[in-house]
Design a protein around this motif. Structure first.
Motif, PDB file in Angstrom:
ATOM      1  N   PHE A  51       0.986  -1.083  -0.186  1.00  0.00           N
ATOM      2  CA  PHE A  51      -0.180  -0.032  -0.003  1.00  0.00           C
ATOM      3  C   PHE A  51       0.874   1.235   0.137  1.00  0.00           C
ATOM      4  O   PHE A  51       0.667   2.086  -0.599  1.00  0.00           O
ATOM      5  CB  PHE A  51      -0.978  -0.193   1.013  1.00  0.00           C
ATOM      6  CG  PHE A  51      -1.616   1.271   1.521  1.00  0.00           C
ATOM      7  CD1 PHE A  51      -2.676   1.329   0.874  1.00  0.00           C
ATOM      8  CD2 PHE A  51      -1.382   2.342   2.282  1.00  0.00           C
ATOM      9  CE1 PHE A  51      -3.585   2.610   0.860  1.00  0.00           C
ATOM     10  CE2 PHE A  51      -2.107   3.516   2.490  1.00  0.00           C
ATOM     11  CZ  PHE A  51      -3.209   3.615   1.653  1.00  0.00           C
ATOM     12  N   ILE A  52       1.883   1.226   0.776  1.00  0.00           N
ATOM     13  CA  ILE A  52       2.944   2.376   1.176  1.00  0.00           C
ATOM     14  C   ILE A  52       3.555   2.698  -0.296  1.00  0.00           C
ATOM     15  O   ILE A  52       3.609   3.822  -0.970  1.00  0.00           O
ATOM     16  CB  ILE A  52       3.806   2.215   1.911  1.00  0.00           C
ATOM     17  CG1 ILE A  52       2.963   2.289   3.469  1.00  0.00           C
ATOM     18  CG2 ILE A  52       4.846   3.100   2.057  1.00  0.00           C
ATOM     19  CD1 ILE A  52       3.977   1.782   4.552  1.00  0.00           C
ATOM     20  N   ARG A  53       3.578   1.582  -0.943  1.00  0.00           N
ATOM     21  CA  ARG A  53       4.734   1.741  -2.435  1.00  0.00           C
ATOM     22  C   ARG A  53       3.843   2.180  -3.263  1.00  0.00           C
ATOM     23  O   ARG A  53       4.153   3.001  -4.125  1.00  0.00           O
ATOM     24  CB  ARG A  53       5.220   0.412  -2.577  1.00  0.00           C
ATOM     25  CG  ARG A  53       6.512   0.101  -1.703  1.00  0.00           C
ATOM     26  CD  ARG A  53       6.965  -1.432  -2.357  1.00  0.00           C
ATOM     27  NE  ARG A  53       7.559  -1.197  -3.911  1.00  0.00           N
ATOM     28  CZ  ARG A  53       8.683  -0.877  -4.269  1.00  0.00           C
ATOM     29  NH1 ARG A  53       9.686  -0.102  -3.477  1.00  0.00           N
ATOM     30  NH2 ARG A  53       9.007  -0.733  -5.541  1.00  0.00           N
ATOM     31  N   GLU A  54       2.721   1.584  -3.220  1.00  0.00           N
ATOM     32  CA  GLU A  54       1.553   2.160  -4.393  1.00  0.00           C
ATOM     33  C   GLU A  54       1.449   3.426  -4.332  1.00  0.00           C
ATOM     34  O   GLU A  54       1.257   4.132  -5.033  1.00  0.00           O
ATOM     35  CB  GLU A  54       0.329   1.374  -4.467  1.00  0.00           C
ATOM     36  CG  GLU A  54      -0.674   1.371  -5.190  1.00  0.00           C
ATOM     37  CD  GLU A  54      -1.976   0.830  -4.983  1.00  0.00           C
ATOM     38  OE1 GLU A  54      -2.989   1.385  -5.023  1.00  0.00           O
ATOM     39  OE2 GLU A  54      -1.962  -0.478  -4.795  1.00  0.00           O
ATOM     40  N   LYS A  55       0.922   4.230  -3.062  1.00  0.00           N
ATOM     41  CA  LYS A  55       0.641   5.490  -2.896  1.00  0.00           C
ATOM     42  C   LYS A  55       1.746   6.540  -3.255  1.00  0.00           C
ATOM     43  O   LYS A  55       1.600   7.506  -3.746  1.00  0.00           O
ATOM     44  CB  LYS A  55       0.152   5.698  -1.461  1.00  0.00           C
ATOM     45  CG  LYS A  55      -1.393   5.048  -1.223  1.00  0.00           C
ATOM     46  CD  LYS A  55      -2.583   5.476  -1.980  1.00  0.00           C
ATOM     47  CE  LYS A  55      -3.762   4.778  -1.973  1.00  0.00           C
ATOM     48  NZ  LYS A  55      -4.725   5.134  -2.642  1.00  0.00           N
ATOM     49  N   THR A  56       2.855   5.996  -2.868  1.00  0.00           N
ATOM     50  CA  THR A  56       4.133   6.925  -2.854  1.00  0.00           C
ATOM     51  C   THR A  56       4.614   6.840  -4.184  1.00  0.00           C
ATOM     52  O   THR A  56       4.953   7.959  -4.564  1.00  0.00           O
ATOM     53  CB  THR A  56       5.163   6.355  -1.896  1.00  0.00           C
ATOM     54  OG1 THR A  56       4.715   6.292  -0.430  1.00  0.00           O
ATOM     55  CG2 THR A  56       6.548   7.118  -1.968  1.00  0.00           C
TER      56      THR A  56
END
Length: 103
Positions: A51-56
């Motif tokens: 999730f963090i990778r996708e959003k960032t």
């Protein structure tokens, strides 16, 4: 910047240990970075990390509150998964730059 070897792969890192190129990240690299943080990754960890990778990588700024509202984990759960400095540790393990909200 320095070079570090994770999972047999040489990656570029900042002085704080954050990957300089998120494309060098793999799950195997994440597992080794997590070990340095004293964390053994589970499926729940990987769900939050992805999730963090996708959003960032879409250019969105992340906060602990954003992750708490993701539906993956609440704020308390986020602190349990990544104790101490959750956003800082999770970002490092996720292979993204240190969030500007982290000191």
């Amino acid at each position: 910047m320095a070079e570090k070897v994770y999972a047999g792969k040489s990656v570029s890192v900042t002085d704080d240990g954050y990957l300089t190129d998120p494309n060098q990240w793999t799950k195997e690299v994440a597992i080794e970075i997590a070990k340095e943080e004293g964390i053994e990754l589970t499926d729940k960890h990987f769900a939050v990390i992805e999730f963090i990778r996708e959003k960032t990588l879409k250019g969105e700024a992340l906060t602990i509150r954003t992750i708490g509202k993701s539906g993956l984990v609440d704020t308390k759960g986020f602190y349990e998964l990544f104790p101490g400095a959750p956003l800082k540790k999770a970002s490092r393990i996720a292979g993204i730059a240190k969030p500007s909200s982290c000191v």
